[in-house]
Design a protein around this motif. Sequence first.
Motif, PDB file in Angstrom:
ATOM      1  N   UNK A 140       9.152  12.746   0.748  1.00 48.78           N
ATOM      2  CA  UNK A 140      10.057  12.311   1.807  1.00 48.78           C
ATOM      3  C   UNK A 140       9.285  12.209   3.115  1.00 48.78           C
ATOM      4  N   UNK A 141       9.537  11.135   3.851  1.00 47.25           N
ATOM      5  CA  UNK A 141       8.873  10.923   5.130  1.00 47.25           C
ATOM      6  C   UNK A 141       9.927  10.814   6.222  1.00 47.25           C
ATOM      7  N   UNK A 142       9.688  11.540   7.310  1.00 46.61           N
ATOM      8  CA  UNK A 142      10.602  11.505   8.453  1.00 46.61           C
ATOM      9  C   UNK A 142       9.799  11.076   9.672  1.00 46.61           C
ATOM     10  N   UNK A 143      10.165   9.973  10.300  1.00 46.50           N
ATOM     11  CA  UNK A 143       9.412   9.489  11.456  1.00 46.50           C
ATOM     12  C   UNK A 143       9.488  10.466  12.628  1.00 46.50           C
ATOM     13  N   UNK A 144       8.407  10.562  13.365  1.00 46.96           N
ATOM     14  CA  UNK A 144       8.354  11.446  14.531  1.00 46.96           C
ATOM     15  C   UNK A 144       8.964  10.793  15.777  1.00 46.96           C
ATOM     16  N   UNK A 145       9.223   9.492  15.695  1.00 45.68           N
ATOM     17  CA  UNK A 145       9.842   8.783  16.822  1.00 45.68           C
ATOM     18  C   UNK A 145      10.590   7.566  16.273  1.00 45.68           C
ATOM     19  N   UNK A 146      11.451   7.011  17.083  1.00 50.79           N
ATOM     20  CA  UNK A 146      12.158   5.795  16.687  1.00 50.79           C
ATOM     21  C   UNK A 146      11.263   4.604  16.984  1.00 50.79           C
ATOM     22  N   UNK A 147      10.951   3.835  15.956  1.00 53.48           N
ATOM     23  CA  UNK A 147      10.072   2.671  16.088  1.00 53.48           C
ATOM     24  C   UNK A 147      10.410   1.734  14.939  1.00 53.48           C
ATOM     25  N   UNK A 148      10.425   0.447  15.203  1.00 47.40           N
ATOM     26  CA  UNK A 148      10.748  -0.525  14.147  1.00 47.40           C
ATOM     27  C   UNK A 148       9.667  -0.590  13.075  1.00 47.40           C
ATOM     28  N   UNK A 149       8.506   0.018  13.311  1.00 44.03           N
ATOM     29  CA  UNK A 149       7.444   0.035  12.297  1.00 44.03           C
ATOM     30  C   UNK A 149       7.497   1.273  11.405  1.00 44.03           C
ATOM     31  N   UNK A 150       8.355   2.219  11.734  1.00 42.18           N
ATOM     32  CA  UNK A 150       8.433   3.455  10.964  1.00 42.18           C
ATOM     33  C   UNK A 150       9.652   3.443  10.058  1.00 42.18           C
ATOM     34  N   UNK A 151       9.513   4.089   8.910  1.00 41.71           N
ATOM     35  CA  UNK A 151      10.555   4.124   7.892  1.00 41.71           C
ATOM     36  C   UNK A 151      11.018   5.558   7.695  1.00 41.71           C
ATOM     37  N   UNK A 152      12.314   5.754   7.654  1.00 37.30           N
ATOM     38  CA  UNK A 152      12.901   7.044   7.335  1.00 37.30           C
ATOM     39  C   UNK A 152      13.295   6.970   5.869  1.00 37.30           C
ATOM     40  N   UNK A 153      12.573   7.690   5.021  1.00 36.89           N
ATOM     41  CA  UNK A 153      12.857   7.571   3.595  1.00 36.89           C
ATOM     42  C   UNK A 153      11.861   8.338   2.757  1.00 36.89           C
ATOM     43  N   UNK A 154      11.164   7.625   1.889  1.00 37.53           N
ATOM     44  CA  UNK A 154      10.241   8.274   0.966  1.00 37.53           C
ATOM     45  C   UNK A 154       9.102   7.338   0.602  1.00 37.53           C
ATOM     46  N   UNK A 155       7.986   7.961   0.244  1.00 36.65           N
ATOM     47  CA  UNK A 155       6.898   7.214  -0.382  1.00 36.65           C
ATOM     48  C   UNK A 155       6.806   7.732  -1.811  1.00 36.65           C
ATOM     49  N   UNK A 156       6.348   6.894  -2.699  1.00 36.11           N
ATOM     50  CA  UNK A 156       6.149   7.284  -4.086  1.00 36.11           C
ATOM     51  C   UNK A 156       4.654   7.179  -4.363  1.00 36.11           C
ATOM     52  N   UNK A 157       4.085   8.289  -4.866  1.00 39.39           N
ATOM     53  CA  UNK A 157       2.658   8.354  -5.168  1.00 39.39           C
ATOM     54  C   UNK A 157       2.438   8.401  -6.671  1.00 39.39           C
ATOM     55  N   UNK A 158       1.374   7.767  -7.111  1.00 40.06           N
ATOM     56  CA  UNK A 158       0.975   7.848  -8.513  1.00 40.06           C
ATOM     57  C   UNK A 158       0.362   9.224  -8.767  1.00 40.06           C
ATOM     58  N   UNK A 159       0.161   9.615 -10.028  1.00 43.40           N
ATOM     59  CA  UNK A 159      -0.503  10.895 -10.309  1.00 43.40           C
ATOM     60  C   UNK A 159      -1.912  10.977  -9.696  1.00 43.40           C
ATOM     61  N   UNK A 160      -2.515   9.824  -9.435  1.00 44.16           N
ATOM     62  CA  UNK A 160      -3.848   9.776  -8.810  1.00 44.16           C
ATOM     63  C   UNK A 160      -3.754   9.778  -7.291  1.00 44.16           C
ATOM     64  N   UNK A 161      -2.549   9.921  -6.748  1.00 42.98           N
ATOM     65  CA  UNK A 161      -2.281   9.966  -5.309  1.00 42.98           C
ATOM     66  C   UNK A 161      -2.429   8.611  -4.630  1.00 42.98           C
ATOM     67  N   UNK A 162      -2.250   7.527  -5.376  1.00 43.99           N
ATOM     68  CA  UNK A 162      -2.219   6.190  -4.778  1.00 43.99           C
ATOM     69  C   UNK A 162      -0.784   5.873  -4.373  1.00 43.99           C
ATOM     70  N   UNK A 163      -0.635   5.118  -3.292  1.00 47.20           N
ATOM     71  CA  UNK A 163       0.689   4.708  -2.846  1.00 47.20           C
ATOM     72  C   UNK A 163       1.238   3.659  -3.794  1.00 47.20           C
ATOM     73  N   UNK A 164       2.419   3.913  -4.342  1.00 46.70           N
ATOM     74  CA  UNK A 164       3.082   2.978  -5.250  1.00 46.70           C
ATOM     75  C   UNK A 164       4.087   2.136  -4.479  1.00 46.70           C
ATOM     76  N   UNK A 165       4.912   2.808  -3.661  1.00 48.77           N
ATOM     77  CA  UNK A 165       5.896   2.069  -2.870  1.00 48.77           C
ATOM     78  C   UNK A 165       6.427   2.942  -1.733  1.00 48.77           C
ATOM     79  N   UNK A 166       7.066   2.245  -0.798  1.00 45.39           N
ATOM     80  CA  UNK A 166       7.744   2.881   0.326  1.00 45.39           C
ATOM     81  C   UNK A 166       9.208   2.459   0.236  1.00 45.39           C
ATOM     82  N   UNK A 167      10.108   3.425   0.377  1.00 43.12           N
ATOM     83  CA  UNK A 167      11.533   3.142   0.315  1.00 43.12           C
ATOM     84  C   UNK A 167      12.200   3.774   1.525  1.00 43.12           C
TER      85      UNK A 167
END
Length: 171
Positions: free
Chosen positions: A133-160
């Motif tokens: 889960x990711x929580x933005x430290x400020x309000x910005x149109x480039x930041x997402x309040x939600x989650x990232x999904x990582x592969x078992x190898x710690x690669x970024x799979x997606x942002x939701x």
Amino acid sequence: AVVLVVIGASSTRAEDSGADIFRGTPVERFLAREDTQLQQYRARRELYAESKRFKAKAHLAAMTELLADGTFRYTILEEEGSRLVRERVLRAVLRDEAALRRLGELSRGALTPANYVFRWHPESTGAGELRVFIQPRRKDTLLVDGAIVLSPEADLVRIEGWLAKRPSFWT
């Protein structure tokens, strides 16, 4: 609210994490990656927006590309719903990203502890992937309040999630 599902890559520095709670986890490995600029990618993006105020919603699918010369471009693959929401919100998100990339300001949205608080629970998504889960430290149109999904190898799979700041009063 605007809902983004982005498939792509990102990198951060471990010394920026400031927390030992991730030691030995995929989150630590993700945060420990070298801070290198993404040189090239191609990703399909699904964007959704809904304006409860105007009782309008829209969906847009786009193929986005970062070319080796730094040019960002996108092709709309499909779209449906309110024309106003598509133009003033969904297409605007893509146009704004292209402009920010040209101006070199994308670090404002990087997946780093400077921009986000990371909360991880040792549970998988069922495909061996881990949700953080990711929580933005400020309000910005480039930041997402939600989650990232990582592969078992710690690669970024997606942002939701939802944009931390609405890109327009339409949403």
